[in-house]
Scaffold this motif. Structure first.
Motif, PDB file in Angstrom:
ATOM      1  N   LYS A   1      15.911  23.908  -6.151  1.00 25.72           N
ATOM      2  CA  LYS A   1      17.094  22.631  -5.973  1.00 25.72           C
ATOM      3  C   LYS A   1      17.868  22.670  -4.641  1.00 25.72           C
ATOM      4  N   GLN A   2      17.357  23.699  -3.642  1.00 29.24           N
ATOM      5  CA  GLN A   2      17.818  23.528  -2.356  1.00 29.24           C
ATOM      6  C   GLN A   2      16.921  22.458  -1.482  1.00 29.24           C
ATOM      7  N   ILE A   3      17.776  21.769  -0.760  1.00 29.50           N
ATOM      8  CA  ILE A   3      17.121  20.925   0.312  1.00 29.50           C
ATOM      9  C   ILE A   3      16.624  21.501   1.497  1.00 29.50           C
ATOM     10  N   ILE A   4      15.260  21.371   1.686  1.00 26.33           N
ATOM     11  CA  ILE A   4      14.545  21.929   2.680  1.00 26.33           C
ATOM     12  C   ILE A   4      14.189  20.615   3.763  1.00 26.33           C
ATOM     13  N   THR A   5      13.886  21.121   5.034  1.00 25.88           N
ATOM     14  CA  THR A   5      13.454  20.382   5.929  1.00 25.88           C
ATOM     15  C   THR A   5      11.751  20.270   5.919  1.00 25.88           C
ATOM     16  N   LYS A   6      11.054  19.341   5.864  1.00 20.67           N
ATOM     17  CA  LYS A   6       9.863  19.396   6.149  1.00 20.67           C
ATOM     18  C   LYS A   6       9.598  18.397   7.291  1.00 20.67           C
ATOM     19  N   THR A   7       8.204  18.576   7.758  1.00 21.64           N
ATOM     20  CA  THR A   7       7.425  17.831   8.905  1.00 21.64           C
ATOM     21  C   THR A   7       6.336  16.894   8.236  1.00 21.64           C
ATOM     22  N   ALA A   8       6.324  15.693   8.571  1.00 21.50           N
ATOM     23  CA  ALA A   8       5.105  14.777   8.394  1.00 21.50           C
ATOM     24  C   ALA A   8       4.448  14.415   9.782  1.00 21.50           C
ATOM     25  N   TYR A   9       3.142  14.353   9.507  1.00 19.48           N
ATOM     26  CA  TYR A   9       2.581  13.830  10.691  1.00 19.48           C
ATOM     27  C   TYR A   9       1.721  12.607  10.507  1.00 19.48           C
ATOM     28  N   GLU A  10       1.693  11.747  11.367  1.00 16.59           N
ATOM     29  CA  GLU A  10       1.248  10.240  11.205  1.00 16.59           C
ATOM     30  C   GLU A  10       0.726   9.860  12.504  1.00 16.59           C
ATOM     31  N   VAL A  11      -0.133   8.747  12.583  1.00 17.14           N
ATOM     32  CA  VAL A  11      -0.534   8.201  13.768  1.00 17.14           C
ATOM     33  C   VAL A  11       0.474   6.618  13.860  1.00 17.14           C
ATOM     34  N   SER A  12       1.248   6.675  14.989  1.00 24.36           N
ATOM     35  CA  SER A  12       1.963   5.161  15.145  1.00 24.36           C
ATOM     36  C   SER A  12       1.074   4.539  16.101  1.00 24.36           C
ATOM     37  N   VAL A  13       0.768   3.139  15.387  1.00 21.73           N
ATOM     38  CA  VAL A  13      -0.367   2.540  15.739  1.00 21.73           C
ATOM     39  C   VAL A  13       0.338   1.715  16.940  1.00 21.73           C
ATOM     40  N   SER A  14      -0.408   1.490  18.234  1.00 18.63           N
ATOM     41  CA  SER A  14      -0.050   0.508  18.995  1.00 18.63           C
ATOM     42  C   SER A  14      -0.835  -0.925  19.202  1.00 18.63           C
ATOM     43  N   HIS A  15      -2.060  -0.765  18.866  1.00 13.42           N
ATOM     44  CA  HIS A  15      -3.121  -1.725  19.042  1.00 13.42           C
ATOM     45  C   HIS A  15      -4.087  -1.434  17.851  1.00 13.42           C
ATOM     46  N   VAL A  16      -4.666  -2.717  17.318  1.00 16.41           N
ATOM     47  CA  VAL A  16      -5.356  -2.614  16.020  1.00 16.41           C
ATOM     48  C   VAL A  16      -6.320  -3.930  15.990  1.00 16.41           C
ATOM     49  N   GLU A  17      -7.409  -3.603  15.631  1.00 16.55           N
ATOM     50  CA  GLU A  17      -8.259  -4.853  15.171  1.00 16.55           C
ATOM     51  C   GLU A  17      -9.272  -4.523  13.987  1.00 16.55           C
ATOM     52  N   VAL A  18      -9.573  -5.675  13.189  1.00 17.82           N
ATOM     53  CA  VAL A  18     -10.549  -5.531  11.950  1.00 17.82           C
ATOM     54  C   VAL A  18     -11.756  -5.608  12.536  1.00 17.82           C
ATOM     55  N   MET A  19     -12.432  -4.642  12.098  1.00 15.45           N
ATOM     56  CA  MET A  19     -14.125  -4.568  12.586  1.00 15.45           C
ATOM     57  C   MET A  19     -14.944  -5.266  11.342  1.00 15.45           C
ATOM     58  N   GLU A  20     -14.549  -4.817  10.145  1.00 12.51           N
ATOM     59  CA  GLU A  20     -15.152  -5.316   8.785  1.00 12.51           C
ATOM     60  C   GLU A  20     -14.052  -5.557   7.793  1.00 12.51           C
ATOM     61  N   ASN A  21     -14.255  -6.832   7.302  1.00  9.01           N
ATOM     62  CA  ASN A  21     -13.151  -7.335   6.281  1.00  9.01           C
ATOM     63  C   ASN A  21     -13.679  -7.160   4.799  1.00  9.01           C
ATOM     64  N   THR A  22     -12.743  -7.103   3.904  1.00  8.99           N
ATOM     65  CA  THR A  22     -13.325  -7.201   2.398  1.00  8.99           C
ATOM     66  C   THR A  22     -12.796  -8.450   1.949  1.00  8.99           C
ATOM     67  N   THR A  23     -13.460  -8.894   0.800  1.00  8.97           N
ATOM     68  CA  THR A  23     -12.794  -9.870   0.005  1.00  8.97           C
ATOM     69  C   THR A  23     -11.792  -9.588  -1.076  1.00  8.97           C
ATOM     70  N   GLU A  24     -11.225 -10.378  -1.925  1.00 12.53           N
ATOM     71  CA  GLU A  24     -10.301  -9.940  -2.836  1.00 12.53           C
ATOM     72  C   GLU A  24     -10.822  -9.052  -3.730  1.00 12.53           C
ATOM     73  N   ASP A  25     -12.055  -8.907  -4.296  1.00 13.37           N
ATOM     74  CA  ASP A  25     -12.641  -8.055  -5.026  1.00 13.37           C
ATOM     75  C   ASP A  25     -13.048  -6.784  -4.414  1.00 13.37           C
ATOM     76  N   GLY A  26     -12.809  -6.572  -3.048  1.00 17.64           N
ATOM     77  CA  GLY A  26     -13.260  -5.198  -2.509  1.00 17.64           C
ATOM     78  C   GLY A  26     -14.637  -5.435  -1.817  1.00 17.64           C
ATOM     79  N   LYS A  27     -15.540  -6.398  -2.246  1.00 17.50           N
ATOM     80  CA  LYS A  27     -16.885  -6.444  -1.531  1.00 17.50           C
ATOM     81  C   LYS A  27     -17.091  -7.223  -0.187  1.00 17.50           C
TER      82      LYS A  27
END
Length: 214
Positions: A188-214
């Protein structure tokens, strides 16, 4: 040895922050882990975990040296008791020691890959009014494996990302970033953790899906 997988590419320039620690050994080839400090234009320093083979090292004494690495952003599951925790790191495929003076720029931290949305995007607006969207992408690797990479999108990209369905194929560029956050420990002590991720600057969709995921 260069990066042969164009669907997952990382280039980082920074300083080695810790002594090499043996991570694992595969067919008598030793792999070591350490942390690379990569400075942003703002002065903030990202702490990026890296893993590299002993075969890339001409000198074991690399602590504090400025290096350029090329490789892939990868993930693995680390089991802690009955729980599994997603661990992120850069797997180094080429390694070069540089001079002490290196200009800070966007080219010192670049990542690009293709992946598939593998969970519902999490869209939100911060207290300052900034739009943010968190998405986890599955990035295919050799031998029918995949890496699961958390990505963060901002502003117009965040709104765009919030519309994606599971299995939508995405191509992006950005940077690897680290951030600190508080977490309640088992005592129950507060500890500091580190998270890693990609901060995105540019993106494009190559293949999309429909509402039902197909």
């Amino acid at each position: 040895m260069g990066n042969t997988n164009k669907s997952n590419s990382v280039v980082l320039v920074g300083k080695i922050a810790e002594k090499l620690t043996l991570n694992n050994e595969v067919y008598k080839e030793k792999f070591y882990s350490t942390t690379l400090l990569v400075e942003r234009n703002s002065g903030y320093v990202d702490e990026v975990p890296i893993i590299l083979s002993e075969r890339l090292l001409e000198d074991d004494e690399i602590l504090g040296k400025t290096v350029e690495i090329r490789g892939q952003f990868r993930s693995c599951n680390k089991h802690e008791g009955e729980r599994a925790r997603l661990v992120l790191y850069v797997f180094v495929q080429s390694f070069e020691v540089l001079g002490d003076t290196v200009e800070i720029g966007l080219e010192n931290n670049t990542v690009s890959f293709e992946g598939y949305v593998c969970g519902e995007p999490h869209y939100r607006v911060t207290s300052t009014g900034r739009e943010v969207c968190d998405v986890i992408l599955a990035v295919n690797r050799s031998y029918k494996r995949a890496d699961f990479i958390p990505c963060i999108f901002w502003s117009r990209n965040a709104k765009f990302a919030s519309t994606w369905k599971v299995r939508t194929k995405i191509k992006l560029t950005g940077r690897v970033q680290s951030r600190k956050y508080p977490k309640m420990g088992s005592d129950k002590q507060i500890i500091t953790k580190t998270a890693y991720e990609v901060s995105v600057s540019h993106v494009e969709v190559m293949e999309n899906t429909t509402e039902d995921g197909k």
